[in-house]
Design a protein around this motif. Structure first.
Motif, mmCIF file in Angstrom:
data_model
loop_
_atom_site.group_PDB
_atom_site.id
_atom_site.type_symbol
_atom_site.label_atom_id
_atom_site.label_comp_id
_atom_site.label_asym_id
_atom_site.label_seq_id
_atom_site.Cartn_x
_atom_site.Cartn_y
_atom_site.Cartn_z
ATOM 1 N N VAL A 181 0.828 -1.206 0.000
ATOM 2 C CA VAL A 181 0.000 0.000 0.000
ATOM 3 C C VAL A 181 0.866 1.261 0.000
ATOM 4 O O VAL A 181 1.918 1.309 0.636
ATOM 5 N N VAL A 182 0.405 2.258 -0.740
ATOM 6 C CA VAL A 182 1.057 3.560 -0.810
ATOM 7 C C VAL A 182 -0.037 4.610 -0.697
ATOM 8 O O VAL A 182 -1.047 4.527 -1.392
ATOM 9 N N ASN A 183 0.136 5.586 0.182
ATOM 10 C CA ASN A 183 -0.850 6.646 0.346
ATOM 11 C C ASN A 183 -0.537 7.826 -0.573
ATOM 12 O O ASN A 183 0.622 8.061 -0.943
ATOM 13 N N LYS A 202 12.335 4.186 -6.137
ATOM 14 C CA LYS A 202 12.401 5.159 -5.037
ATOM 15 C C LYS A 202 12.416 4.482 -3.665
ATOM 16 O O LYS A 202 12.499 5.157 -2.640
ATOM 17 N N GLY A 203 12.322 3.142 -3.635
ATOM 18 C CA GLY A 203 12.396 2.399 -2.381
ATOM 19 C C GLY A 203 11.110 2.396 -1.581
ATOM 20 O O GLY A 203 11.120 2.084 -0.398
ATOM 21 N N VAL A 204 9.987 2.740 -2.229
ATOM 22 C CA VAL A 204 8.705 2.769 -1.521
ATOM 23 C C VAL A 204 8.178 1.350 -1.330
ATOM 24 O O VAL A 204 7.647 1.008 -0.282
ATOM 25 N N ILE A 205 8.335 0.505 -2.352
ATOM 26 C CA ILE A 205 7.916 -0.893 -2.259
ATOM 27 C C ILE A 205 9.139 -1.788 -2.366
ATOM 28 O O ILE A 205 10.169 -1.388 -2.931
ATOM 29 N N SER A 234 9.202 -5.042 -3.658
ATOM 30 C CA SER A 234 9.230 -6.008 -4.749
ATOM 31 C C SER A 234 8.416 -5.488 -5.928
ATOM 32 O O SER A 234 7.351 -4.900 -5.742
ATOM 33 N N LYS A 235 8.917 -5.760 -7.133
ATOM 34 C CA LYS A 235 8.181 -5.353 -8.329
ATOM 35 C C LYS A 235 7.022 -6.303 -8.611
ATOM 36 O O LYS A 235 6.106 -5.965 -9.341
ATOM 37 N N THR A 236 7.079 -7.514 -8.067
ATOM 38 C CA THR A 236 6.057 -8.510 -8.360
ATOM 39 C C THR A 236 4.820 -8.369 -7.475
ATOM 40 O O THR A 236 3.753 -8.851 -7.829
ATOM 41 N N THR A 237 4.954 -7.724 -6.305
ATOM 42 C CA THR A 237 3.814 -7.536 -5.416
ATOM 43 C C THR A 237 2.874 -6.485 -5.997
ATOM 44 O O THR A 237 3.317 -5.411 -6.391
ATOM 45 N N PRO A 238 1.558 -6.785 -6.065
ATOM 46 C CA PRO A 238 0.628 -5.774 -6.573
ATOM 47 C C PRO A 238 0.554 -4.559 -5.648
ATOM 48 O O PRO A 238 0.701 -4.689 -4.435
ATOM 49 N N VAL A 239 0.341 -3.371 -6.232
ATOM 50 C CA VAL A 239 0.360 -2.115 -5.476
ATOM 51 C C VAL A 239 -1.039 -1.508 -5.450
ATOM 52 O O VAL A 239 -1.729 -1.491 -6.474
ATOM 53 N N LYS A 240 -1.438 -1.015 -4.279
ATOM 54 C CA LYS A 240 -2.710 -0.311 -4.151
ATOM 55 C C LYS A 240 -2.435 1.072 -3.568
ATOM 56 O O LYS A 240 -1.693 1.213 -2.595
ATOM 57 N N VAL A 241 -3.028 2.097 -4.186
ATOM 58 C CA VAL A 241 -2.881 3.472 -3.703
ATOM 59 C C VAL A 241 -4.082 3.781 -2.825
ATOM 60 O O VAL A 241 -5.234 3.598 -3.237
ATOM 61 N N LEU A 242 -3.810 4.246 -1.601
ATOM 62 C CA LEU A 242 -4.862 4.591 -0.652
ATOM 63 C C LEU A 242 -4.936 6.108 -0.487
ATOM 64 O O LEU A 242 -4.014 6.830 -0.858
ATOM 65 N N GLY A 243 -6.020 6.591 0.127
ATOM 66 C CA GLY A 243 -6.312 8.019 0.124
ATOM 67 C C GLY A 243 -5.887 8.805 1.337
ATOM 68 O O GLY A 243 -6.415 9.898 1.564
ATOM 69 N N ASP A 244 -4.936 8.337 2.131
ATOM 70 C CA ASP A 244 -4.511 9.085 3.313
ATOM 71 C C ASP A 244 -3.544 10.198 2.894
ATOM 72 O O ASP A 244 -2.580 9.945 2.171
#
Length: 148
Positions: free
Chosen positions: A77-79, A101-104, A106-116
């Motif tokens: 998750v990324v806000n 940028k080191g936020v996640i 792994s490239k293989t893990t799916p990413v979800k953007v949250l609204g915080d």
């Protein structure tokens, strides 16, 4: 000294006790088990979890409960507040750029953007999932959401 001269130290080796091989051996008849009782019988004795009749530990413990969904998908998750800090206006947010940028991790893990957090820059977001509040904040700032 030769190999054939080597011998174990006196008293360090002992013959095994051969029970039930006649009374002359000293271990005949009952074969060292004593007379009668549970432990004198073949297959006798108590099991490894026996606690003298007390309810054994493995029966005192609660059963494992719950359920694990084998097809559950775990998202990184990324806000949107984090995107505000990391990206300039007009940049494209993708799995690759987030990894660089080191936020996640792994490239293989799916990413979800949250609204915080708050977003003031127009960004193009290309991730696997975007929550409804995050989508409204991205589009309100003039950005676009592209789900791959």
């Amino acid at each position: 000294m030769q190999l054939h001269d080597l011998s174990p130290a006196p008293g360090s080796r002992k013959d095994r006790k051969r029970v039930g091989r006649g009374n002359a051996s000293g271990h005949g008849t009952t074969a060292g088990r004593g007379d009668k009782g549970q432990n004198s019988r073949a297959g006798g004795g108590k099991g490894p979890g026996f606690e003298g009749g007390q309810n054994p530990l493995h029966m005192r413990m609660p059963k494992l409960g719950g359920f694990k969904n084998r097809s559950r998908v775990e998202y990184a998750v990324v806000n949107v507040g984090r995107l505000e800090d990391l990206y300039a206006a007009g940049d494209t947010v993708s799995v690759d750029s987030l990894f660089e940028k080191g936020v996640i991790k792994s490239k293989t893990t799916p990413v979800k953007v949250l609204g915080d957090g708050e977003l003031t820059k127009a960004l193009t977001v290309k991730t696997d999932r975007v929550s409804a509040p995050a989508r409204t904040k991205i589009e309100a700032a003039g950005g676009t959401v592209d789900l791959s």
